[in-house]
Design an enzyme around this catalytic site. Structure first.
Site, PDB file in Angstrom:
ATOM      1  N   THR A 261      -1.083  -3.840  13.061  1.00 33.28           N
ATOM      2  CA  THR A 261       0.138  -4.288  12.201  1.00 33.28           C
ATOM      3  C   THR A 261       1.265  -3.380  12.770  1.00 33.28           C
ATOM      4  OG1 THR A 261      -1.639  -4.588  10.524  1.00 33.28           O
ATOM      5  CG2 THR A 261       0.722  -4.647   9.743  1.00 33.28           C
TER       6      THR A 261
ATOM      7  N   GLY B 294       0.646  -1.436   0.123  1.00 32.08           N
ATOM      8  CA  GLY B 294       0.135  -0.034   0.031  1.00 32.08           C
ATOM      9  C   GLY B 294       0.708   1.241   0.165  1.00 32.08           C
TER      10      GLY B 294
ATOM     11  N   ASP C  11      -4.882   1.906  10.763  1.00 28.25           N
ATOM     12  CA  ASP C  11      -6.396   1.459  11.263  1.00 28.25           C
ATOM     13  C   ASP C  11      -6.640   1.224  12.560  1.00 28.25           C
ATOM     14  OD1 ASP C  11      -9.178   1.170  10.549  1.00 28.25           O
ATOM     15  OD2 ASP C  11      -8.662  -0.840  10.056  1.00 28.25           O
TER      16      ASP C  11
END
Ligand code: IMP
Ligand code: MG
Length: 169
Positions: free
Chosen positions: A101, A39, A97
């Site tokens: 992670t 990403g 988010d």
């Protein structure tokens, strides 16, 4: 249908602003940008070119969390080529988010003893956070909505869009 949520122009301005801050903060130091695949590749490409300084790049890919299980481990699918001990590391993320992670990645990187370790994220969804992460540079804080484009995907689609969009029916 896709609606534009953050335009190319807004992105351009924000990247310039972040690039200036980073250039000032790291004056005279080598910056090792760690790009989290996939990403972050678009943001990182723009940001690296907006920084005036000695920028090095390396790439890492980890498996992301499925669901919101904080006990899960991230698996390193592609590790860094570079040694990071004693270096000034700036982790480049597309979006934070839940923070799960990135928390795991930061633990791994901290264990390798960098001289400094900071995060630069393009987008931030603070309302979704399950794990606190210390973010030094943040582009846009957004509401709890699923966005695509500028590197971000939905089922591997839309990464190439030059803006941040929202899929609406
Ligand atoms: P988390 O912070 O551990 O929940 O994971 C963040 C990762 O989830 C990001 O790096 C993205 O790959 C993905 N993600 C989270 N929100 C979005 C979104 O709105 N669009 C696309 N990918 C997202
Ligand atoms: Mg990601």
């Amino acid at each position: 249908m896709i609606e534009i949520y953050i335009s190319q122009e807004q992105i351009r301005e924000k990247v310039v602003e972040l690039g200036k801050k980073i250039s000032e903060d790291y004056q005279g130091k080598e910056i090792l940008m760690i790009v989290l695949l996939k990403g972050s590749f678009v943001f990182a490409a723009d940001l690296a070119r907006a920084v005036d300084g000695d920028v090095r790049l390396d790439f890492m890919k980890v498996s992301s969390y499925e669901g919101e299980n904080s006990t899960g481990e991230v698996r390193i699918l592609k590790d860094l080529d570079e040694k990071i001990n004693g270096r000034h590391v700036l982790v480049i993320e597309d979006i934070i988010d839940t923070g799960l992670t990135l928390t795991k990645i930061m633990d791994v990187l901290k264990g390798r003893n960098p001289a400094s370790l900071e995060i630069c994220t393009f987008l931030n969804k603070p309302s979704r956070r399950l794990k606190e992460v210390d973010v030094k540079y943040s582009g846009f804080e957004i509401e709890d909505k699923f966005v695509i484009g500028y590197g971000l995907d939905y089922d591997q689609k839309y990464r190439q869009l030059p803006y941040i969009g929202e899929v609406v029916s």
